[in-house]
Design a protein around this motif. Structure first.
Motif, PDB file in Angstrom:
ATOM      1  N   PRO A   1     -28.189  70.130 -10.031  1.00 21.50           N
ATOM      2  CA  PRO A   1     -26.836  70.657  -9.884  1.00 21.50           C
ATOM      3  C   PRO A   1     -26.399  70.685  -8.437  1.00 21.50           C
ATOM      4  CG  PRO A   1     -28.080  71.979 -11.412  1.00 21.50           C
ATOM      5  CD  PRO A   1     -29.053  71.011 -10.777  1.00 21.50           C
ATOM      6  N   LEU A   2     -25.322  69.962  -8.196  1.00 22.50           N
ATOM      7  CA  LEU A   2     -24.778  69.895  -6.857  1.00 22.50           C
ATOM      8  C   LEU A   2     -23.892  71.105  -6.597  1.00 22.50           C
ATOM      9  CD1 LEU A   2     -23.870  66.109  -6.741  1.00 22.50           C
ATOM     10  CD2 LEU A   2     -25.868  67.206  -5.747  1.00 22.50           C
ATOM     11  N   PRO A   3     -23.621  71.355  -5.341  1.00 29.65           N
ATOM     12  CA  PRO A   3     -22.720  72.486  -5.049  1.00 29.65           C
ATOM     13  C   PRO A   3     -21.354  72.284  -5.699  1.00 29.65           C
ATOM     14  CG  PRO A   3     -23.838  71.741  -3.059  1.00 29.65           C
ATOM     15  CD  PRO A   3     -24.192  70.749  -4.118  1.00 29.65           C
ATOM     16  N   GLY A   4     -20.960  73.284  -6.377  1.00 29.56           N
ATOM     17  CA  GLY A   4     -19.666  73.230  -7.066  1.00 29.56           C
ATOM     18  C   GLY A   4     -19.733  72.674  -8.460  1.00 29.56           C
ATOM     19  N   LEU A   5     -20.836  72.048  -8.862  1.00 28.80           N
ATOM     20  CA  LEU A   5     -20.907  71.470 -10.198  1.00 28.80           C
ATOM     21  C   LEU A   5     -20.984  72.543 -11.268  1.00 28.80           C
ATOM     22  CD1 LEU A   5     -21.041  68.941 -11.885  1.00 28.80           C
ATOM     23  CD2 LEU A   5     -23.534  68.950 -11.616  1.00 28.80           C
ATOM     24  N   ALA A   6     -21.615  73.666 -10.898  1.00 27.35           N
ATOM     25  CA  ALA A   6     -21.748  74.738 -11.886  1.00 27.35           C
ATOM     26  C   ALA A   6     -20.404  75.347 -12.261  1.00 27.35           C
ATOM     27  CB  ALA A   6     -22.690  75.820 -11.351  1.00 27.35           C
ATOM     28  N   THR A   7     -19.451  75.208 -11.370  1.00 25.42           N
ATOM     29  CA  THR A   7     -18.132  75.776 -11.676  1.00 25.42           C
ATOM     30  C   THR A   7     -17.314  74.895 -12.582  1.00 25.42           C
ATOM     31  OG1 THR A   7     -17.165  74.733  -9.748  1.00 25.42           O
ATOM     32  CG2 THR A   7     -18.107  76.936  -9.462  1.00 25.42           C
ATOM     33  N   ARG A   8     -17.750  73.639 -12.765  1.00 30.10           N
ATOM     34  CA  ARG A   8     -17.014  72.736 -13.653  1.00 30.10           C
ATOM     35  C   ARG A   8     -17.657  72.768 -15.015  1.00 30.10           C
ATOM     36  NH1 ARG A   8     -15.612  67.390 -10.075  1.00 30.10           N
ATOM     37  NH2 ARG A   8     -14.781  68.485  -8.248  1.00 30.10           N
ATOM     38  N   ARG A   9     -17.146  73.587 -15.833  1.00 27.13           N
ATOM     39  CA  ARG A   9     -17.790  73.814 -17.133  1.00 27.13           C
ATOM     40  C   ARG A   9     -17.214  72.861 -18.169  1.00 27.13           C
ATOM     41  NH1 ARG A   9     -16.978  79.855 -18.569  1.00 27.13           N
ATOM     42  NH2 ARG A   9     -18.188  79.120 -20.341  1.00 27.13           N
ATOM     43  N   ASN A  10     -18.148  72.212 -18.867  1.00 33.41           N
ATOM     44  CA  ASN A  10     -17.769  71.380 -20.016  1.00 33.41           C
ATOM     45  C   ASN A  10     -16.735  70.314 -19.656  1.00 33.41           C
ATOM     46  OD1 ASN A  10     -19.429  72.959 -21.530  1.00 33.41           O
ATOM     47  ND2 ASN A  10     -17.779  74.246 -22.344  1.00 33.41           N
ATOM     48  N   THR A  20     -25.653  59.773 -20.153  1.00 32.77           N
ATOM     49  CA  THR A  20     -26.821  60.403 -19.563  1.00 32.77           C
ATOM     50  C   THR A  20     -26.828  61.869 -19.884  1.00 32.77           C
ATOM     51  OG1 THR A  20     -26.641  58.805 -17.801  1.00 32.77           O
ATOM     52  CG2 THR A  20     -28.061  60.694 -17.409  1.00 32.77           C
ATOM     53  N   SER A  21     -27.984  62.371 -20.186  1.00 38.99           N
ATOM     54  CA  SER A  21     -28.100  63.788 -20.533  1.00 38.99           C
ATOM     55  C   SER A  21     -27.783  64.640 -19.343  1.00 38.99           C
ATOM     56  CB  SER A  21     -29.510  64.090 -21.052  1.00 38.99           C
ATOM     57  OG  SER A  21     -29.777  63.293 -22.166  1.00 38.99           O
ATOM     58  N   LEU A  22     -27.186  65.771 -19.637  1.00 35.96           N
ATOM     59  CA  LEU A  22     -26.849  66.720 -18.587  1.00 35.96           C
ATOM     60  C   LEU A  22     -28.019  67.660 -18.346  1.00 35.96           C
ATOM     61  CD1 LEU A  22     -23.187  67.644 -19.518  1.00 35.96           C
ATOM     62  CD2 LEU A  22     -23.975  66.051 -17.775  1.00 35.96           C
ATOM     63  N   PRO A  23     -28.036  68.256 -17.173  1.00 35.64           N
ATOM     64  CA  PRO A  23     -29.120  69.211 -16.884  1.00 35.64           C
ATOM     65  C   PRO A  23     -29.101  70.358 -17.869  1.00 35.64           C
ATOM     66  CG  PRO A  23     -27.937  68.605 -14.898  1.00 35.64           C
ATOM     67  CD  PRO A  23     -27.184  68.024 -16.018  1.00 35.64           C
ATOM     68  N   PRO A  45     -28.433  77.094 -16.984  1.00 35.04           N
ATOM     69  CA  PRO A  45     -27.143  76.794 -16.332  1.00 35.04           C
ATOM     70  C   PRO A  45     -25.985  77.445 -17.076  1.00 35.04           C
ATOM     71  CG  PRO A  45     -27.966  74.890 -17.512  1.00 35.04           C
ATOM     72  CD  PRO A  45     -29.083  75.898 -17.532  1.00 35.04           C
ATOM     73  N   ALA A  46     -24.927  77.686 -16.325  1.00 37.87           N
ATOM     74  CA  ALA A  46     -23.779  78.394 -16.910  1.00 37.87           C
ATOM     75  C   ALA A  46     -23.020  77.549 -17.917  1.00 37.87           C
ATOM     76  CB  ALA A  46     -22.828  78.856 -15.802  1.00 37.87           C
ATOM     77  N   ASP A  47     -23.104  76.214 -17.777  1.00 33.94           N
ATOM     78  CA  ASP A  47     -22.353  75.337 -18.678  1.00 33.94           C
ATOM     79  C   ASP A  47     -23.257  74.592 -19.634  1.00 33.94           C
ATOM     80  OD1 ASP A  47     -23.562  73.921 -16.736  1.00 33.94           O
ATOM     81  OD2 ASP A  47     -21.863  72.588 -16.317  1.00 33.94           O
ATOM     82  N   ASN A  48     -24.268  75.277 -20.128  1.00 33.12           N
ATOM     83  CA  ASN A  48     -25.219  74.657 -21.042  1.00 33.12           C
ATOM     84  C   ASN A  48     -24.515  74.324 -22.350  1.00 33.12           C
ATOM     85  OD1 ASN A  48     -27.355  73.830 -22.554  1.00 33.12           O
ATOM     86  ND2 ASN A  48     -28.616  75.649 -22.193  1.00 33.12           N
ATOM     87  N   PRO A  49     -24.451  73.051 -22.721  1.00 24.89           N
ATOM     88  CA  PRO A  49     -23.755  72.710 -23.973  1.00 24.89           C
ATOM     89  C   PRO A  49     -24.453  73.209 -25.217  1.00 24.89           C
ATOM     90  CG  PRO A  49     -24.804  70.792 -23.040  1.00 24.89           C
ATOM     91  CD  PRO A  49     -24.958  71.861 -22.003  1.00 24.89           C
ATOM     92  N   SER A  50     -25.726  73.582 -25.103  1.00 27.28           N
ATOM     93  CA  SER A  50     -26.437  74.058 -26.291  1.00 27.28           C
ATOM     94  C   SER A  50     -25.909  75.386 -26.785  1.00 27.28           C
ATOM     95  CB  SER A  50     -27.932  74.181 -25.981  1.00 27.28           C
ATOM     96  OG  SER A  50     -28.474  72.935 -25.621  1.00 27.28           O
ATOM     97  N   VAL A  51     -25.277  76.127 -25.912  1.00 23.78           N
ATOM     98  CA  VAL A  51     -24.743  77.437 -26.312  1.00 23.78           C
ATOM     99  C   VAL A  51     -23.216  77.435 -26.271  1.00 23.78           C
ATOM    100  CG1 VAL A  51     -26.771  78.709 -25.556  1.00 23.78           C
ATOM    101  CG2 VAL A  51     -24.940  78.248 -23.930  1.00 23.78           C
ATOM    102  N   SER A  52     -22.633  76.256 -26.262  1.00 24.56           N
ATOM    103  CA  SER A  52     -21.170  76.185 -26.215  1.00 24.56           C
ATOM    104  C   SER A  52     -20.527  76.710 -27.485  1.00 24.56           C
ATOM    105  CB  SER A  52     -20.714  74.746 -25.958  1.00 24.56           C
ATOM    106  OG  SER A  52     -21.162  73.918 -27.014  1.00 24.56           O
ATOM    107  N   TRP A  53     -21.295  76.740 -28.579  1.00 23.72           N
ATOM    108  CA  TRP A  53     -20.722  77.243 -29.821  1.00 23.72           C
ATOM    109  C   TRP A  53     -20.399  78.733 -29.749  1.00 23.72           C
ATOM    110  CZ3 TRP A  53     -23.295  81.158 -32.284  1.00 23.72           C
ATOM    111  CH2 TRP A  53     -24.637  81.370 -31.903  1.00 23.72           C
ATOM    112  N   MET A  54     -21.023  79.421 -28.784  1.00 29.49           N
ATOM    113  CA  MET A  54     -20.738  80.840 -28.624  1.00 29.49           C
ATOM    114  C   MET A  54     -19.444  81.097 -27.853  1.00 29.49           C
ATOM    115  SD  MET A  54     -24.591  82.099 -27.722  1.00 29.49           S
ATOM    116  CE  MET A  54     -24.104  83.798 -27.648  1.00 29.49           C
ATOM    117  N   GLU A  55     -18.949  80.071 -27.181  1.00 28.40           N
ATOM    118  CA  GLU A  55     -17.735  80.238 -26.413  1.00 28.40           C
ATOM    119  C   GLU A  55     -16.533  80.331 -27.356  1.00 28.40           C
ATOM    120  OE1 GLU A  55     -17.465  80.669 -23.280  1.00 28.40           O
ATOM    121  OE2 GLU A  55     -19.565  80.359 -22.744  1.00 28.40           O
TER     122      GLU A  55
END
Length: 1469
Positions: A172-181, A196-199, A308-318
């Motif tokens: 994760p690069l600086p600022g990438l964590a703020t770009r969710r989904n 490519t798979s995401l972190p 990570p904050a933007d983990n797609p595995s838990v996106s269903w909870m959003e």
């Protein structure tokens, strides 16, 4: 996190693409010897076996994080060990094909290339170039090798750093964590390929997916849509796409911008942090902001801090992000309250409003509710029914009150449809037990009882929702209600609701009340459940319900049959009378209500003459009850008791009318002292108890009326005792104040009724009825206190001393005010008529009283009777018959004078109309509605106490209407209606044997009655009760539609012994008198008639024709009858004109001016005899189009005169002259005007041309009548002359200005004729000699030559001048008027003048040469005969040519609406 710690979610590595086929699982690699698979024992779990298999393979998962190197230009890695040749066999083949194609194209000529290009375009379409360009671009991008990672080492492509499209796998690069989904699509060709798979995403990938080849169609930006996200679900699959680069890339197409705070969320979001390039600041901000407990971010930080904050595995909870573009359906909460759209997306899920298919919005849609209301889960079904209860309650309030504050705008106008659906949902669950059945009963209650306001409908049918009630399937529903009554599992509230439903259904109509009575066991179950409860009542049982007694009252009021049935259980209700409220085991208020309703039920039965024996059987109990009532303060109880006593007194007045007869006797009533008891109730009455006082006065009136029949000396003693008691109170006492207060209250209520909202109007009408009952009761009491002599003599002189004092002046002025008030237009339904019924009764009683007031003349009394008669409501037929007989008794031959022909009285007078007028008041003899005040006649004959829901429907035949009241304005002419339908008229089928009258007698008498009443009501400024203009016109039309060939008293010599009814002189005179006040000539003489409100003929004919026959059809038949038998009857012709007004459709004018154009010459009605309010109705707005051609044709032919000619000239002139045309007329209308003027000048005769040229009207000013409209002058003359010069040209304009040639010829001929006669007479005086033969008597002319030739010399000179002028005029206008008609005219005129000239010359010569011989006059007589023959021949030829030309001119003018006028000189032959 330290390096020794192990992450919950491991790293993701890109596997090397392998061209070899993946091997199966090791446990299946070695087959067993027996050929069957090895047995898999369940001692180890699947997870343990998979772990052991993983250890046995060489694909061990790395445990260290790979080195991350940013993508930048570096020196190319020299090692070739890790390079992978990505050129496959397909790539090599594709390259070879491309090279071969390039060589073939290079060897082609331009013609071959163009041919191939056309074939490609034909096969692939016009977008083939773009398609090939996209394919070429895609191949060029795929030619670059992708970086390959093997064994944890990153391979960089350093050859083309500027155009590198690889996606490096980095931490994760600086600022990438703020770009969710964030989602990235490199190009449309790469859309859908495996990225490519995401972190943080370590989803397994199967070998089959690695080698799968997917192909997608070429997409454009218009083909890409952003769809609403799927429902919230743990099984939702995340679409993981790489983020877009920082540098702009034109090959990337955006799929939309995510606005995090742009959409509502189910849970409040944490404050959005600013998104900047500094990741450290962003991280600090994220760490400081504490998320809300229960949110996905809170769970991640609390339990998975390293994820990570933007983990797609838990996106269903959003929270799901729905689009604003899609409409949000209306939703309701669990109470039936609508949830606004902006709130439904933000409500939390723990409220229980998200348990449905769409989880993005809280609440339930209507489809969800109706679907779940049939759920098999009782709790769910109960909840949905409860929601329907709230929705039905809200919709009912919305339907009742237009100003309801909490309206559901989405459901406005759909209330009745939803009402049916909700009712069906409740009916389907009524048989269920438990909460489902309880809620279903509540749903049905809301849809039937709670939906409409409760009316006091004991005296009228509601009929408010016939469509909704029809969905109940009444027999089955009532059977179901019976079963619910007999079962004991329902709670008391639900039973009370079921009772209210039955009560409301009984109010709906008499037929439903009949169904309730006929339902087996329903009535016993209702009485047993709600009335015959145990005494004393146990704690766990129901108390008696007064609503059940109210229901019985309504059922008894609906029909006599129901009342007879209810007499049987009426004995059981004595329990509420024998046990008075103070000693009752029930609460006192409940016991009092039960007592009141029981007394009202007994009074209802007594109104039919039923169950009156109970007064004798329970006399002691009723005596005790009266003692209690005197000491009670309950007003309703006193009113109920007085009403019951009044009904029983009426039954005793004539015991033969009770059922059974002699059920109660007058001697019993007198022995009980009810007369004194009634007066005793007056003690303690206050001014606010007007209703109680009215009931007491009504009972006292019944007592005095009964005493007049059964008492000693006509009840003189009873009247004296009553007057002694009440006389002083009506002077200054309480009763005087009550009457005055009621008068003031009625005036106030009538003044404010127009400003009353619709939902409150019925309550105001009820208050009007309550105060009117006070006045009607006191006037009835006043009439009852009169002596027998004054009562029997209707024509007696006014009373010198009234029985007691009343405010007569105020009562008279109020009666005049109320009878002309417009509030009667609100009294149309049965419930409204029932509320105002006492007001009509008051007017009827006042009409009897006014006859005895000093100053009331007979004609005034007739005027009052006519107006009050039209205000009587259903049930007051007895009052209507009384007033009708009184009116006809006043209208005698002496009263009417010269208005009434003696022949009418010789035939029986008004007795001819008696059967027809009685039928108009009561058309159905099988239905007798009880009046407001019970009478001995009504208790014997009445079939129902309830008014019909509506009595003015024009679609119901008269014989099926329950009542003829209120009478229409044209009730005088109703006998003519029966004559038109004599074959099916019920009156003719039931005429008495003594009735003997002809059609002419009936028509004469009807028209005389209409004329007499018309003049009387207009004389006293009661014009609104007179027949309107259209009603009078239609009544006279019906006279002309009667069958012709009737035997007349005075037969016409021209037609024989039989002729039409309208030709009768008396009928013609009466119709003329009726129509005269409505003509244009009488508008100034009789302005009160011209100001009368009017309706169109469609509405006037509706009571007779009904809604199924339009008036246009009647008018067509009327016009055809005029063409057949009228013989230009003037009144018949004048009746054709009213529908020609421009307020009527064009069809009426088209049928007369086109289809029946041949009758126009017979319609010569003068303008002042036209039946209309204003001449302007026929002139404006100016006609355009096809009707102009239909006006021009008869105008040019001269076949119209009088009013029709004025109309034709007006519309033609207004389409020609600029000063008459509208200002909106354009250039096209200008051209039409010129062509129309040219046609008028060329084809029109002198009068038509002169009238069109000189016609003048001003739309904004008063209409100018002819001939003044042709004689005005002004500046407009010069303007018209200039316009005519432009339209006609020089020659036609000169002819237009010259005197008419025909007029010159006629004038010359007249001068010559007169001069010749004068000269001939003067010369004869001295030229006669007596015969010299003795036996012959005679004389001879002996003129000298010069004297005898003087007349012929003068005639010769004139003829020579005429022939010269004719030849000169013909030569001048030959080019303009080159038509056969003109040739004939010129030829015959010249030939006529030439013959006359020659014969005159011969006569001159013979007179001068042979004057001494008897042959000097030999040519004089032949000249006269020859000229007569020539003139006759000329006119005969002209007539023949005119007949031949008629068709041509008509055909030419039929298409005047299109006025093309390609050939302006239309031939006439």
């Amino acid at each position: 996190m330290s390096s020794t710690e192990r992450s919950l979610i491991g790293s993701v590595f890109e596997r090397k693409t392998s061209t070899t086929q993946n091997l199966p699982s090791p446990r299946f690699a070695k087959p067993p010897g027996s050929g069957f698979p090895a047995v898999q024992h369940r001692s180890k779990s699947a997870f343990a076996r998979a772990k052991e298999e993983g250890k046995s393979t060489s694909n061990a998962r790395p445990t260290t994080v790979p080195l991350v190197i940013p993508a930048r230009p570096v020196e190319q890695f020299q090692s070739r060990d890790f390079e992978v040749d990505s050129r496959t066999a397909n790539d090599i083949m594709r390259q070879q094909i491309s090279e071969e194609n390039a060589r073939r194209v290079a060897n082609m000529t331009e013609e071959e290339r163009e041919q191939e290009r056309r074939q490609v375009l034909e096969q692939l379409g016009s977008g083939a170039g773009d398609l090939l360009e996209r394919v070429r671009t895609a191949r060029s991008r795929n030619s670059t090798k992708a970086p390959v990672i093997a064994e944890g080492i990153l391979v960089q492509n350093e050859q083309a750093p500027a155009v590198s499209r690889e996606i490096p796998i980095v931490s994760p690069l600086p600022g990438l964590a703020t770009r969710r989904n964030l989602s990235r699509v490199k190009s449309l060709e790469d859309f859908g390929k495996r990225g490519t798979s995401l972190p943080g995403f370590d989803g397994p990938s199967s070998p089959s997916k690695a080698s799968r080849q997917l192909r997608f169609a070429a997409l454009t930006p218009a083909d890409v849509y952003v769809y609403e996200s799927a429902p919230v679900s743990p099984k939702r699959k995340a679409i993981a796409l790489p983020p877009p680069p920082y540098a702009p890339d034109s090959s990337i197409i955006s799929l939309g911008t995510f606005k995090e705070n742009g959409l509502p969320r189910k849970r409040p979001l944490s404050p959005a942090s600013p998104r900047g390039a500094d990741s450290s600041e962003q991280k600090i901000t994220d760490d400081r902001s504490e998320p809300e407990e229960g949110t996905p971010e809170y769970i991640r930080r609390r339990y998975f801090p390293n994820a990570p904050a933007d983990n797609p595995s838990v996106s269903w909870m959003e929270p799901s992000l729905s689009s604003h573009s899609e409409p949000v359906l209306l939703r309701f909460d669990l109470t039936g309250t609508p949830i606004p759209a902006e709130i439904s997306a933000s409500l939390p899920s723990h409220l229980g409003l998200h348990h449905h298919a769409d989880g993005d919005h809280a609440g339930y849609t209507l489809d969800d509710i109706f679907l779940l209301s049939r759920s098999t889960v009782p709790a769910q079904r109960t909840t949905m029914l409860n929601i329907l209860v709230g929705i039905a309650r809200r919709l009912g309030m919305q339907a009742r009150d237009p100003h309801y504050a909490n309206k559901v705008s989405e459901l406005q106008g759909k209330e009745e449809e939803l009402r049916k659906r909700i009712l069906a949902a409740g009916l389907s669950a009524m048989n269920e037990k438990g909460g489902v059945g309880v809620r279903a009963i509540e749903v049905v209650w809301e849809c039937i009882v709670g939906w409409n306001a409760m009316f006091d409908a004991e005296r009228a049918e509601l009929n408010l929702a016939p469509a909704v009630i029809s969905t109940l399937q009444m027999p089955d529903f009532l059977t179901q209600v019976t079963e619910l009554f007999t079962q004991a599992y329902l709670p008391p509230e639900s039973l009370a609701q079921l009772l209210s439903i039955v009560y409301r259904l009984s109010q709906e109509s008499n037929s439903i009340a009949e169904s309730i009575m006929k339902t087996p066991l329903l009535l016993p179950a209702l009485i047993q459940t709600f009335l015959l409860t145990p005494i004393p009542p146990p704690s766990d049982t129901l108390l008696p319900n007064p609503v059940a007694l109210q229901c019985l009252v309504v059922l008894a009021s609906s029909s006599r049959t129901n009342a007879v049935t209810l007499c049987e259980p009426a004995d059981a209700l004595l329990r509420f009378i024998t046990i008075l409220p103070p000693t009752s085991p029930f609460p006192e208020s409940l016991a009092t209500n039960l007592l009141i309703e029981t007394l009202r039920l007994y009074a209802t039965l007594a109104s039919y003459g039923l169950y009156s024996h109970i007064a004798t059987s329970a006399a002691s109990y009723f005596a005790s009850l009266f003692t209690y009532i005197v000491s009670s303060n309950s007003r309703p109880l006193k009113v109920a008791w007085a009403s019951l006593v009044e009904a029983w007194i009426v039954c005793a007045t004539d015991p033969h009318h009770t059922s059974p007869p002699h059920d109660i006797l007058w001697s019993q009533v007198a022995s009980w002292g009810w007369g004194a008891e009634i007066l005793q109730l007056r003690e303690g009455i206050t001014e606010g108890e007007g209703e109680v006082c009215a009931a007491i006065w009504g009972a006292s009136s019944a007592w005095l009326e009964g005493a007049r029949v059964n008492g000693i000396r006509g009840g003189e003693g009873e009247r004296a005792k009553t007057l002694e008691t009440i006389h002083d109170s009506f002077i200054k006492g309480v009763e005087h104040n009550i009457v005055t207060a009621s008068l003031e209250a009625l005036r106030s209520e009538l003044t404010d009724i127009h400003d009353t909202p619709l939902q409150e109007r019925y309550q105001r009408l009820q208050r009007i009825g309550m105060h009117a009952r006070v006045l009607s009761s006191v006037v009835r009491l006043w009439l009852a206190c009169m002596s027998i002599a004054n009562t029997d003599a209707d024509t007696a002189a006014p009373l010198s001393t009234p029985p007691f004092t009343l405010p007569f002046a105020e009562l008279s002025s109020f009666s005049a005010h109320v009878v002309s008030h417009s509030f009667w237009s609100f009294v149309t339904r049965g419930v409204e008529q029932a509320a105002c019924k006492h007001l009509a009764t008051f007017l009827a009683y006042f009409h009897r009283l006014s006859r005895h007031i000093p100053g009331t003349s007979p004609d005034l009394w007739v005027a009052q009777g006519v107006t009050i008669l039209e205000r009587q409501l259903p049930g007051e037929e007895e009052h209507a018959f009384y007033m009708l007989e009184a009116i006809l008794a006043i209208l005698t031959s002496q009263f009417l004078g010269a208005m009434a022909p003696p022949s009418i009285w010789e035939k029986g007078g008004w007795s001819v109309l008696k059967p027809f007028l009685d039928y108009a008041v009561r058309p159905n003899q099988e239905i007798y509605i009880a009046p407001s005040d019970v009478t001995p006649e009504s208790i014997m004959r009445c079939t129902t106490l309830r008014l019909p829901s509506s009595s003015s429907s024009s679609s119901v035949p008269d014989e099926h209407r329950p009542s003829g009241l209120p009478l229409p304005h044209v009730w005088f002419t109703s006998p003519i209606d029966h004559l038109l339908r004599s074959g099916s008229s019920p009156v003719f089928k039931a005429l008495p044997s003594s009735w003997d009258a002809s059609e002419v007698d009936v028509v004469r008498t009807s028209l005389l009655l209409a004329k007499a009443t018309q003049e009387i009501v207009v004389r006293y400024s009661l014009s609104q009760f007179a027949m309107k203009r259209s009603e009078t016109v239609f009544a006279c039309m019906k006279v002309f539609m009667l069958e012709h060939g009737q035997q007349q008293e005075h037969s016409s010599p021209a037609t024989g012994d039989e002729e039409e009814v309208f030709r009768d002189p008396i009928v013609t005179k009466l119709m003329s008198d009726l129509l005269a006040p409505f003509t244009l000539g009488a508008a100034s003489a009789l302005p009160h008639f011209s100001k009368l409100p009017d309706i169109d003929l469609d509405q006037a004919s509706l009571p007779f024709l009904g809604s199924g026959i339009p008036f246009y059809q009647f008018y067509t038949d009327f016009l055809a009858l005029y063409d057949a038998i009228s013989f230009s009857h003037p009144i018949f012709a004048s009746l054709l004109l009213p529908p020609l007004a421009l307020t009527y459709p064009i069809d009426y004018r088209r049928i007369l001016w086109a289809d029946f154009a041949h009758v126009l010459r017979t319609v010569r009605t003068p303008v002042d005899q036209v039946i209309a309010r204003d001449l302007r109705d026929f002139l404006y707005p100016v006609e355009r189009g096809e009707m102009i051609g239909k006006y021009v044709g008869p105008l040019l032919q001269g076949s119209v005169d009088g009013f029709l000619r004025l109309v034709a000239v007006h519309h033609v002139a207004c389409n020609i002259w600029p000063d008459l045309r509208s200002k909106e007329a354009g250039a096209e209308q200008e051209d039409v005007a010129k062509k129309l003027l040219k046609m008028i000048v060329e084809k029109g005769e002198g009068r038509a041309v002169r009238e069109v040229l000189r016609y003048r009207q001003v739309c904004e000013e008063a209409v100018i009548y002819p001939p003044a409209c042709f004689e005005t002058s002004g500046e407009w003359i010069a303007d018209r002359a200039e316009f005519a010069q432009q339209a006609l040209g020089g020659e036609l304009h000169e002819r237009l200005q010259a005197p008419p040639h025909s007029k010159l010829v006629v004038d010359a001929v007249q001068v010559v004729t007169v001069a010749s006669l004068i000269v001939d007479v003067l010369t004869v005086g001295n030229s006669v000699t007596i015969s010299v033969i003795p036996t012959i008597t005679g004389c001879y002319r002996t003129l000298h030559g010069v004297q005898g030739s003087i007349p012929f010399l003068f005639l010769f000179a004139v003829q020579l001048g005429l022939i010269s002028l004719t030849i000169i005029r013909a030569v001048q206008n030959w080019r303009v008027f080159n038509s056969p008609l003109y040739e004939v005219v010129v030829k015959h005129n010249i030939f006529y003048y030439t013959c006359g000239l020659l014969l005159s010359a011969v006569n001159i010569l013979t007179q001068m040469l042979l004057f001494q011989t008897p042959y000097s006059l030999v040519c004089e007589v032949p000249q006269y005969f020859v000229l007569a023959i020539l003139a006759t021949r000329m006119h005969r030829n002209l007539w023949q040519i005119e007949r031949q030309t008629h068709g041509s001119v008509t055909d030419t003018l039929m298409h005047i609406s299109y006025i093309s006028f390609a050939d302006c000189a239309v031939t006439a032959a």
